[in-house]
Every structure is written in C-alpha cells, then in structure tokens.
Design an enzyme around this catalytic site. Structure first.
Site, short mmCIF file in Angstrom:
data_model
loop_
_atom_site.label_atom_id
_atom_site.label_comp_id
_atom_site.label_asym_id
_atom_site.label_seq_id
_atom_site.Cartn_x
_atom_site.Cartn_y
_atom_site.Cartn_z
N HIS A 188 -18.47 3.52 -3.55
CA HIS A 188 -17.72 2.91 -4.66
C HIS A 188 -16.43 2.29 -4.12
O HIS A 188 -16.10 1.15 -4.44
CB HIS A 188 -17.43 3.96 -5.73
N ASP B 143 -8.30 -30.29 0.36
CA ASP B 143 -9.24 -29.18 0.59
C ASP B 143 -8.52 -28.14 1.43
O ASP B 143 -7.35 -28.30 1.76
CB ASP B 143 -10.50 -29.69 1.33
N TRP C 295 -14.01 6.73 1.94
CA TRP C 295 -13.81 5.41 2.54
C TRP C 295 -12.81 5.47 3.69
O TRP C 295 -12.77 4.58 4.52
CB TRP C 295 -13.35 4.39 1.49
N SER D 126 -14.49 -11.48 8.35
CA SER D 126 -14.50 -12.43 7.25
C SER D 126 -13.11 -12.56 6.64
O SER D 126 -12.62 -13.68 6.42
CB SER D 126 -15.51 -11.97 6.19
N SER D 127 -12.45 -11.43 6.39
CA SER D 127 -11.15 -11.59 5.72
C SER D 127 -10.10 -12.13 6.67
O SER D 127 -9.19 -12.84 6.23
CB SER D 127 -10.70 -10.31 5.01
N HIS E 23 -2.12 1.34 4.24
CA HIS E 23 -1.06 1.07 3.28
C HIS E 23 -0.86 -0.42 3.03
O HIS E 23 -0.86 -0.85 1.88
CB HIS E 23 0.24 1.81 3.54
N GLU F 79 -3.00 -2.56 3.26
CA GLU F 79 -4.20 -2.95 2.52
C GLU F 79 -3.98 -2.86 1.01
O GLU F 79 -4.43 -3.71 0.24
CB GLU F 79 -5.38 -2.06 2.95
N TYR G 78 -1.27 -3.42 -0.49
CA TYR G 78 -0.49 -4.59 -0.91
C TYR G 78 -1.29 -5.86 -0.78
O TYR G 78 -1.04 -6.83 -1.48
CB TYR G 78 0.83 -4.64 -0.13
N SER H 108 2.91 -13.85 -12.13
CA SER H 108 4.11 -14.70 -12.16
C SER H 108 3.80 -16.14 -12.56
O SER H 108 4.71 -16.92 -12.83
CB SER H 108 4.79 -14.70 -10.78
N HIS I 68 3.06 8.39 4.24
CA HIS I 68 3.13 9.09 2.95
C HIS I 68 1.73 9.44 2.42
O HIS I 68 1.61 10.18 1.47
CB HIS I 68 3.95 8.30 1.91
N THR J 165 9.81 -3.60 -6.12
CA THR J 165 8.79 -3.57 -7.16
C THR J 165 9.44 -3.58 -8.53
O THR J 165 8.99 -4.26 -9.45
CB THR J 165 7.88 -2.33 -7.00
N LYS K 208 10.50 -7.00 -9.54
CA LYS K 208 9.42 -7.83 -10.07
C LYS K 208 9.18 -7.54 -11.56
O LYS K 208 9.10 -8.46 -12.38
CB LYS K 208 8.12 -7.60 -9.28
N ARG L 275 -9.65 16.01 -5.75
CA ARG L 275 -10.50 14.83 -5.86
C ARG L 275 -11.76 15.05 -5.02
O ARG L 275 -11.86 15.99 -4.25
CB ARG L 275 -9.73 13.60 -5.40
#
Ligand code: CU
Lengths: 534, 292, 41
Positions: free
Chosen positions: A82, A111, A147, A174-175, A258, A260, A262, A273, A307, A333, A336, A455
């Site tokens: 998942h 493009d 994961w 890919s990313s 971490h 990741e 963000y 925004s 953390h 944060t 924002k 968990r």
C-alpha cells in the site's frame, strides 16, 4: 507576482507544426508534454485505486478484533505494498504528470526541454509496477517488512526481495529523469521576461522538489543496493555479525525518507498557492515569503531525518539536535498557512470544487502539521513512535494533504486540459463525501495511537475495537467516494459533460498565469511563439 | 446511519482528558505510573494545548473569511498582497513558542537518558516472536510469550470471540516482575530482527537490535500489572508478542525472586538457550520468516 | 538567423545542465555507498 501581458498569436504556424500521431503510436512514442502528462496522471489514478484496494483490505481486517480475512504475512504485505504503491505509484507520478502538463504552460515554453527522456521516464513506470505487483504471486508473497525495508527483517523476504528492489531502482531512475527534465526546462525554457521571482508558485514548488529528488533518490537507491549485496553477495553493511550496523540503514533510509515527504508536499503547496488566490480574487499574500518558505523547508528537510528514529538509542546530543531542527520546520510551514489565510482575508470568495479541496487542504494539512510538531518533541515521541498516532499524522499530511491538493489541481485545470467544464454537482458531492469520510477514517487513529495501539499489527486487543470500527467505516466511505472522482474525469475526457470551457475557464476575476492565455484545450504545441512577460 | 450517529455521540461524550486508562473509546495517552511517564504526559498535554490555541486562532481567521468575504455577499477583493510587519510577527512569535516548548522537552530528555544509580538491571532480548528476560547477577531468566488462550483465539478464523478472552493479546505465560519504587535499568538487544520494547504506562519505548545493546530505565511508583506490545515490525507474528510487567512490593519481589531461583534450578541452562546475539549466524538471518 | 543561433545555444545549455544533474545523481549514489563502506572499516 506581477500581472502577465501576452501577445500570443496561436495562428502562426511554422513548417514543423504537426498534430498528434494517430492511434497507439501517439502514446507509445509520445514526446509531447501534454500527452506524457496525461499518461502520468492516468497511471497515477490507476495506482491510486490499486493502493486503495490494499488499504481497504487492511481496514477490513481491522474492522473487528480477531483475524477474519487474511493471515498476518499477507497483512504485512498489504501495509508494505500500500505504501510503496501510493508513494511511488500514485502521489509522485501525479505530481510529475501535473508538472508535465503545467510547467511549460506556466513559463511560456513550447514543450519540456527533453521530450524523449520524458517518454522514457514515463514508460519505465508501468514496467516497474508490473514487477512490484507481480511479487504478490511469487512464493513467499510480496515484501512484508514495511516500505522502510529495515534490515535484518527485510533480508528474510523470499524471491520478492530482488524483484522489489529492482522495481525501486526503476522508480528511482524514472523520478530522477523526471526531475532533471523539470529543472532543465525551468532553467532554460522560460519566456522572455519570466524571471524566477515571477514564476507561478506551482512551478517554484516543483523546481525545488526536483532538486530534492535528485539529491535523495540516489540515496534510497544506494540503501537498497546495499541491502541487495547484504542478501546475495555476503556483504555485511547492516549486520553486526560482520561489523555492520542495522541502525546505519535507518540513517541512510531516512536521509532519503524525510526529504521524500517534502517531495510529496512541496508541489502541493504550489497548487494550493495557485488556487486560493484565484477563487479569492486577490493576489497571493507574501509571494516572496512563500518562495523562501518552500526553500527553507527544503533545506531543513536534510537535517531532521533522525526524528524518525528517536527510539534507536542515539546519543543525547543527537536527539536534542534533531528535536530542535524538526521543531524549526514549524516556522516556514506556519508562514505558508498564515499567508494562505491572509490571502483569503478581504477577498471575494467562491467555492468551486478546486477551492473546496484547497480549503480542506489548509484545514486538514494544518492538523497534520500540529501532530507533526507533537511528534518532534523527542520525549513524547517515545510514546507516539510506531503507534497509530504516527499513522494518523502522516495520513493527514498525505491524504487531505498531498492527495487533496492533486484533486484540487485536477479540478482546477481539467477544463483547461479537456476544453470542457465538468459536472460541478458531482464534483462537489465527491468533495463533501471525501472531506467527511477522510476525517472519520483518520481522526480516530490519533486516539488509537495515544491509547497504545502499535502500527502494522493485523489484530488488536479488544479495548481498541470501537475506534477501529469507526476508522474502517470511514475507510470504506472514503474509498467508494473516489468512484465519483473517476466518473467526473471520464465524463470530462469524453466530452459528455457540460459546456465548452473558455480560455480563462473560471471567471475574468483572477486566473492570471500564462496558462490561461491559451485556448482550452491548448494547442498541441503550447507556445510556438514565446509570449512576452512584462 | 443510527449506528454512525451513536459513534459520533460517543466520540463527543468521550471528551479529551478521559478517565480510566484502556477503557473503550479511550482517546488520550495514559498518565502512567512512573516519574518519566508523568513528565512525558505533561509535555504531551502542553504541546497539545499550544496546538489547540494556534489552531483556534488560524482557523477562526479562515472561517471568518469564508463566512464574511463571499462574492455572493458582494465582497469586493482588497488589492494589497503583502505586509512585512505582520509577516515578521508571525515568523517571530512561533519561534518564541518553540523555544518555550523546547526547554521543558530538553529537561525531560536529559532525565530519560540518565541511566546512573540503577538498582536492578534486566537484560531483555527480543526474538521472533517472544521476549526473554534475564535478571543479571540474580540467576533468574525466562522466556515470555503470548498466553495460549489468546493464541488460540487469534488464529485465522478461529471461531473464538476475542471478547471472551481476558486481556486478549495482552497476556503472557511468564510476566516480567519488578519491584516498586526501584530504578530498573533495561538492557535491550535482539536475537534476530529489530523489535521495540514498549509499555505505555511506563512512558517509553526503545528499539532492540541484534548485536547491539540499547537501554532505558523506569521507576514504577505503584504496584499493579501493566501491559504493552512489541512496537517495531518484526515479521509474521509482530502483533502477537506482548509485554506484561507486574510491579510488586519490594518484599513480594524478593520472595518471587527467591522462589524463581529455587524452582528454575538451572537458570544457567535457560540462559544458554538464548543464543548470544553477536553469535547470530548469518544463515539464521536469511531464513524466510514464513511461519507454518 | 539570430533566432537560430540562440536556439543552438539553448540546446547546448540544456544538454549541459541535464548531464551535470545526472552526474550529480550518480555522485550522490556513489558517495553514500562509499561513506557506508568507510564507516565499517
Ligand atoms: Cu517484535
């Protein structure tokens, strides 16, 4: 951001102009940023449902105490898959799809800069996920070590182990290619006059995200490569028996993990925004501060990883440092959230589906931010860690956070993409069902975690039964509500719904970026002649 | 629908700082029975209320805007788009709040890490899927695994209603017994994969790694039985390796210890049964953890 | 004419940026594995 004046003449065609190829060739050999963006978005939608079914299997098993449906190993596979499917298959490709569609439109480019690599980076994904999902059918089952794949547990995985690691390498490649394309495009393809500090915030969010991806995806690749050699080639990077250290893996993993987080939320900040000023008919409050806030969050994301591992027994000084650095993230944060609120203040608000999702994002992401601040307090984290409180926290950030932002973006730009308005009533129903059930689903998980439920357990003690039942009801409600999302999108694509969208799509009040100067849908090659931005 | 309403009503009725720990509909962290757990609970409530206050402020501005500045009510948008003054204010105030939070948090953290002057040291080893307790220098050690009644009920489609099993999934065959008002130091390690030792009423959890020792301490201030679970995913039966601590009066603890020393007879043999983690064979780590 | 020159220049810049970024990614990969190897010995 300054208002944009453009002189676009879409009737100017040069000799190289051509439309899309016919049939399957258009998609397999796609180099057009819109076609590739569409494929990314549809792929992500499919993965959203695959990952969603896995979530529903988890919540069905947890509906009541006792094991009714699946054995513990399959349950562990479901939690693992998942997460992998939702993170790498649904959320990240959705944002890459949005980037492909919108960045050239927002910066006035014809493009993406590297169209063939763009094609390659998309077409890796179906193979990567076929490989990953096929582990469900191999002996020993799909990966079941979470994961995060902590060794030594992950080393106990059967044949699924090398398959899932290869799949992760492919997704990473890919990313990284997607991110290179984004940076190169933004750095080299902006229309004359489109200075960096005039770029729309979605593009800004993506520019910074792309740097994060390039900086940390190779770290994940390195971590899983070392797992692979530990498993098959007798190295002992993470095994005490040979002088290695399992905690080292966790440090490396979270140095990736971490940022990741963000990577999945900074483009969402960008989307929000764009939408809030549009439907408040008022310019974004504190544009510069918003850009600097994204940049400082990205910077801080590199120095807070531990953390996630306060319980591994770090030295006191280390715990102090990571606690304080993590708390600091609350400052940008907060800026924002305050700026979004200030944008709405004294605006002229309407509540179309994109705005509804954006508003829900601000409220619910903020709740996720608060639980994040609580988790930053190291002593309290000794209680929260690895409980449902953490599960509630990151799902608040990722579902009514990242996923709602993606839905807001789709509802915002869908008429621009398809040229038709969609079924507003159905979209609003989709919103209300999602917004209500997402809270029924995740809010009780805070209670479960605080009351002591760990968990990743397939069964629980009876005192947790009530809130688990509520949470599962929420899960099924939320899951089925997403079918409406699918219907709205399909109707709009097939042109069955609503009136033709105007170029401005919403109203003349506010949308002010370059994308709204093109027709709806935009011409196959976006800006043949670069617009002038003043 | 009626059922959902009932749940919603119950949720509201539960309120936040609810009473008895572990009651159904429990919504908050237990205060716990150690000095550290009480401090941690205090920090938790402090940061929680700080968040509530900030949430009320921010959300009321948003809700006010949503209600008041609607185009349908003829609201005309303002044209300003920044104000350095307020931006500085809402950067500086949060920093001040964070510093105010960090100080008590750091103080508690220092106490948590202070392992000196312990009066009893117990080595706790996690295995897939049970715990092993070794009272160092006392010659007492034993394994502690899920109670057989729970184990029968938790099998897939067992047909046994978990609600009929007392302390379902939170009972063990051999409890970890400790004396009250005593600083107990727990040395954690693992025989296979990563586990985590956690008793919510004691306020702390810590990971157990193969080949390494981590430590935590607690001083329970009242007698009783306190329950927890392994908190780090450790494979097939991760959900089924509970921790049960019985805090006895000092006299009762001494009596229990002597009884153990007398009856187990061969504590050394028991200890030998638990392989030293550093000798863990690589092959063992490669075994596929699919329980039959 | 001028536009064509500019186009070629842009193409060159695009290639250079892309290659630099790819090298950066590979460097990060190598550095993290190297750091782990060094920590062990
Ligand atoms: Cu365990």
């Amino acid at each position: 951001m300054s208002t944009v004046h453009t002189h676009v003449d879409t009737h100017v065609h040069d000799a190289h102009d051509h439309g899309p190829a016919k049939g399957w060739r258009r998609w397999v050999f796609a180099t057009n940023h819109k076609d590739i963006g569409t494929m990314y978005l549809l792929f992500s939608l499919a993965m959203f449902f695959v990952g969603g079914v896995m979530a529903l299997i988890i919540r069905a098993e947890l509906f009541q105490p006792g094991l009714q449906l699946v054995d513990p190993m399959f349950f562990n596979s479901m939690t693992t898959m998942h997460a992998l499917v939702m993170i790498f298959g649904a959320v990240m490709p959705a944002f890459v799809g949005l980037a492909n569609w919108m960045i050239p439109l927002q910066i006035g480019a014809p493009d993406m800069a590297l169209p063939r690599m763009n094609n390659f980076s998309f077409w890796i994904l179906p193979f990567a996920f076929t490989l990953l999902l096929s582990t469900l059918f191999v002996e020993g089952g799909a990966p079941a070590s979470g994961w995060t794949m902590y060794p030594p547990l992950s080393l106990q995985t059967g044949p699924a182990f090398p398959m899932s690691i290869f799949a992760i390498h492919l997704m990473g490649a890919s990313s990284i290619m997607g991110a290179i394309n984004v940076i190169v495009t933004i750095m080299n393809m902006r229309a004359p006059g489109m200075t960096l500090l005039k770029m729309p915030l979605f593009t800004w969010g993506w520019l910074i995200t792309a740097y994060l991806i390039i900086a940390v995806m190779p770290v994940l690749a390195g971590a899983v490569t070392m797992l692979l050699t530990d498993h098959f080639f007798g190295t002992t990077f993470f095994s005490a028996a040979g002088g290695g250290d399992p905690v080292m893996y966790q440090h490396i993993f979270w140095f990736f993990g971490h940022p990741e987080v963000y990577i999945m939320i900074l483009p969402a900040f960008g989307v929000i925004s764009e939408i809030i000023p549009t439907f408040s008919r008022k310019r974004l409050f504190g544009y510069d501060a918003m850009v600097y806030a994204i940049a400082s969050i990205a910077f801080l994301s590199f120095i807070v990883w531990a953390h996630h591992m306060f319980t591994v027994g770090m030295p006191l000084a280390g715990q102090m440092f990571f606690m304080l650095a993590t708390m600091l993230i609350a400052v940008p944060t907060g800026v924002k959230v305050f700026n979004w609120a200030a944008t709405m203040y004294k605006g002229s608000l309407t509540f179309e589906p994109p705005m509804l999702f954006a508003l829900a994002f601000v409220f619910l992401f903020t709740i996720g931010g608060f639980s994040g601040l609580m988790l930053a307090i190291a002593p309290a984290d000794f209680q929260y860690h690895d409980t449902y409180f953490v599960v509630a926290h990151f799902h608040y950030v990722l579902v009514p956070g990242a996923v709602f932002a993606i839905m807001a973006a789709v509802y915002f730009w869908l008429p621009k993409w398809t040229g038709r308005m969609y079924n507003m009533k159905l979209a609003k129903t989709h919103f209300w069902l999602s917004a209500i059930f997402v809270n029924v689903l995740f809010f009780p998980q805070h209670f479960l975690g605080l009351a002591g439920m760990p968990r990743r357990i397939p069964d629980y003690s009876t005192q947790f039964a009530d809130w688990n039942m509520v949470s599962s009801i929420g899960a099924f409600g939320f899951g089925f509500a997403q079918i409406l999302f699918l219907i709205v999108i399909l109707q709009s694509i097939r042109g069955r719904s609503g009136v033709k969208a105007t170029d401005k799509v919403w109203d003349d009040g506010m949308p002010q970026g370059l994308e709204w100067t093109l027709s709806s849908p935009p011409p196959y090659h976006s800006f043949e002649v670069a617009p002038e931005v003043k | 629908m009626l059922k959902i309403l009932k749940y919603v009503a119950a949720a509201i009725a539960a309120g936040l700082p609810a009473g008895a720990a572990f009651a159904a509909w429990e919504v908050n962290m237990p205060v716990g029975v150690t000095e550290l757990s009480r401090e941690i609970h205090g920090l938790h409530m402090l940061i929680f209320w700080v968040c509530v206050v900030i949430a009320v402020l921010v959300f009321s501005v948003m809700i006010y805007s949503i209600v008041k500045f609607r185009r349908s009510k003829g609201a005309v948008p303002a044209t300003w788009d920044h104000s350095t003054k307020v931006e500085v204010v809402w950067t500086v105030i949060p920093i001040a709040i964070l510093v105010g939070m960090a100080v008590p948090a750091a103080e508690t953290l220092i106490k948590i890490e202070d392992m000196r002057d312990s009066e009893l040291t117990v080595k706790v080893t996690g295995y897939q899927w049970q715990w092993h307790y070794d009272y160092l220098d006392k010659g007492v050690s034993f394994f502690s695994r899920l109670d057989r009644k729970s184990d029968a009920a938790r099998q897939l489609r067992s047909g046994i209603d978990p609600r009929t099993v007392e302390n379902y999934l939170l009972e063990v065959d051999n409890r970890f017994v400790v004396p009250v008002d005593t600083k107990v130091r727990v040395l954690l390690t693992s025989g296979d994969v990563v586990h985590a030792w956690w008793v919510p009423e004691f306020g702390l959890k810590k990971d157990a790694f193969p080949g390494f020792i981590t430590e935590l301490w607690f001083r329970a201030t009242r007698t009783g039985v306190f329950r927890g679970q392994c908190a780090e995913l450790c494979g097939y039966d991760h959900g089924f390796m509970p921790i049960v601590v019985e805090v006895k009066s000092k006299e009762d603890f001494e009596a229990w210890l002597q009884e153990q020393q007398a009856t187990t007879g061969t504590p050394a043999a028991q200890t030998a049964a638990a392989p030293a983690t550093s000798q863990l064979e690589t092959d063992a780590a490669l075994t596929v953890a699919r329980a039959e | 004419m001028g536009a064509a020159m500019e186009d070629a220049e842009r193409k060159r810049r695009i290639r250079r940026t892309a290659i630099l970024l790819a090298l950066l990614a590979i460097a990060v990969y190598v550095i993290f594995i190297a750091l782990t190897v060094m920590r062990r010995t």
